[in-house]
Design a protein around this motif. Structure first.
Motif, short mmCIF file in Angstrom:
data_model
loop_
_atom_site.label_atom_id
_atom_site.label_comp_id
_atom_site.label_asym_id
_atom_site.label_seq_id
_atom_site.Cartn_x
_atom_site.Cartn_y
_atom_site.Cartn_z
N ILE A 285 -19.50 -2.42 1.57
CA ILE A 285 -18.96 -2.36 2.97
C ILE A 285 -17.69 -1.08 2.96
CG2 ILE A 285 -17.58 -3.11 5.21
CD1 ILE A 285 -19.38 -5.59 4.78
N GLU A 286 -16.71 -1.52 2.08
CA GLU A 286 -15.55 -0.68 1.90
C GLU A 286 -16.45 0.96 1.57
OE1 GLU A 286 -12.04 1.05 2.23
OE2 GLU A 286 -12.70 -0.94 2.75
N GLU B 41 -22.11 -6.84 7.59
CA GLU B 41 -21.28 -7.58 8.09
C GLU B 41 -22.01 -8.99 8.65
OE1 GLU B 41 -17.72 -4.48 9.50
OE2 GLU B 41 -19.32 -5.02 10.68
N ASP B 42 -23.04 -8.97 9.28
CA ASP B 42 -23.88 -10.20 9.71
C ASP B 42 -23.99 -10.91 8.34
OD1 ASP B 42 -23.91 -9.27 12.32
OD2 ASP B 42 -25.97 -8.19 12.05
N ARG B 43 -24.65 -10.44 7.46
CA ARG B 43 -25.01 -11.18 6.08
C ARG B 43 -23.49 -11.84 5.46
NH1 ARG B 43 -27.44 -14.80 3.38
NH2 ARG B 43 -27.15 -14.50 0.92
N ALA C 232 -26.28 5.87 11.02
CA ALA C 232 -26.88 4.93 10.00
C ALA C 232 -26.09 4.26 9.03
CB ALA C 232 -28.15 6.02 9.35
N VAL C 233 -25.05 4.71 8.76
CA VAL C 233 -24.25 4.16 8.02
C VAL C 233 -23.58 2.95 8.71
CG1 VAL C 233 -21.97 4.14 6.46
CG2 VAL C 233 -23.93 6.04 6.62
N GLU C 234 -23.07 3.04 9.83
CA GLU C 234 -22.57 2.06 10.78
C GLU C 234 -23.68 1.06 10.91
OE1 GLU C 234 -19.46 4.60 13.37
OE2 GLU C 234 -21.31 4.35 14.03
N GLN D 286 -17.42 6.34 3.14
CA GLN D 286 -18.75 7.42 3.20
C GLN D 286 -18.50 8.04 4.81
OE1 GLN D 286 -22.48 6.02 2.14
NE2 GLN D 286 -23.67 8.02 2.92
N ILE D 287 -18.36 7.20 5.82
CA ILE D 287 -18.14 7.57 7.11
C ILE D 287 -16.91 8.42 7.36
CG2 ILE D 287 -17.47 6.64 9.38
CD1 ILE D 287 -19.29 4.30 8.90
N LYS D 288 -15.88 8.00 6.65
CA LYS D 288 -14.79 9.03 6.94
C LYS D 288 -15.04 10.39 6.16
CE LYS D 288 -11.37 5.20 6.16
NZ LYS D 288 -10.38 4.72 5.62
N ARG D 289 -15.80 10.50 5.24
CA ARG D 289 -16.17 11.75 4.61
C ARG D 289 -16.96 12.52 5.43
NH1 ARG D 289 -16.78 8.67 -0.06
NH2 ARG D 289 -19.24 8.73 -0.03
N TYR D 290 -18.11 11.80 6.19
CA TYR D 290 -18.73 12.47 7.15
C TYR D 290 -18.09 12.94 8.39
CZ TYR D 290 -23.24 10.60 4.91
OH TYR D 290 -24.22 10.36 4.00
N LYS D 291 -16.91 12.30 8.82
CA LYS D 291 -16.12 12.62 9.93
C LYS D 291 -15.41 13.84 9.69
CE LYS D 291 -16.30 8.47 12.57
NZ LYS D 291 -15.40 7.33 13.00
N ARG D 292 -14.85 13.99 8.07
CA ARG D 292 -14.32 15.04 7.64
C ARG D 292 -15.04 16.29 7.65
NH1 ARG D 292 -11.76 11.23 4.44
NH2 ARG D 292 -13.02 12.09 2.49
N GLN D 293 -16.29 16.01 7.34
CA GLN D 293 -17.19 17.40 7.32
C GLN D 293 -17.67 17.77 8.49
OE1 GLN D 293 -20.79 16.04 5.01
NE2 GLN D 293 -19.57 15.29 3.34
#
Length: 239
Positions: A67-68, A108-110, A99-101, A73-80
């Motif tokens: 998850i971390e 998180e459900d698991r 898709a990552v979210e 990865q989301i942070k990188r996408y947002k910077r991109q």
């Protein structure tokens, strides 16, 4: 011969006591082993729960790391997204972020399921630990009681063995050897009474001559069916 029969009956009474003592002495180790098996089962139950707890914790740890990693990865996408030149590129990154979210949400459900499982396993562990502690106390007490009983039975066996030797010394050696062969072979009685014309060892009806000879007690009389030595009790004798 009446005296020999009385002596054999006295020896037989002691032999049967010795047989019971020896059987109990043989059984005590098996009873202790059964107690050890009960303890081992309780330990196995606890170990199984602890193994599942370790597996659960390991999976939770892996999920947290995954998850971390996805959040990074989301942070990188947002910077991109800040550097893209076209709307298509921006939308593509937005799609990737979504898709990552979604993946994170599933993980998180698991993770919640694993946390609930951890709570259940913790409760099972407490119960199994308490049960094992109780079993250890009970089994320890029972094994101590068996050890004391073993000492008691061994003392009784030694005492009765000495008395048996005293009684056996009064019996003619050939008669005693004959008796012992029958007793060892039958494993219960070598000398039995005749009651109502029936051998009480094998419950077969004997001949009138056999009854007569047993009552006369001039010689050893054996049952024609089981080979046990026969006698007629005093209260069954005829004049």
């Amino acid at each position: 011969m009446k005296e020999s029969m009385a002596q054999l009956l006295a020896v037989q009474q002691l032999d049967r006591k010795l047989m019971r003592f020896r059987r109990e002495i043989r059984d005590i180790p098996a009873r202790k082993e059964a107690l050890d098996q009960e303890k081992a089962s309780a330990e196995e139950r606890l170990n199984d729960i602890e193994q599942r707890q370790r597996q659960n914790a390991a999976e939770q740890g892996n999920l947290e790391s995954e998850i971390e990693s996805l959040r990074e990865q989301i942070k990188r996408y947002k910077r991109q997204q800040l550097d893209v030149k076209t709307n298509d590129e921006y939308r593509a990154l937005t799609h990737e972020i979504s898709a990552v979210e979604q993946k994170i949400s599933q993980l998180e459900d698991r993770e919640i399921e694993l946390m609930e499982t951890a709570e259940r396993l913790n409760a099972e562990h407490r119960e199994a630990r308490e049960r094992l502690d109780d079993e250890e106390d009970r089994i320890g007490a029972e094994k101590e009681a068996l050890d004391r009983r073993l000492e008691e039975v061994q003392r009784d066996l030694d005492e009765v063995s000495a008395r048996r030797e005293e009684k056996a010394a009064k019996v003619d050696k050939r008669t005693l050897a004959h008796y012992k062969r029958i007793f060892d072979n039958r494993g219960d009685y070598a000398v039995v009474p005749i009651e109502n014309g029936v051998c009480t060892g094998c419950h077969m009806k004997v001949t009138p001559q056999t009854v007569h000879d047993a009552q006369a007690a001039q010689k050893l009389v054996a049952c024609n069916y089981c080979g046990r030595l026969l006698y007629v009790p005093a209260d069954h004798r005829t004049s």
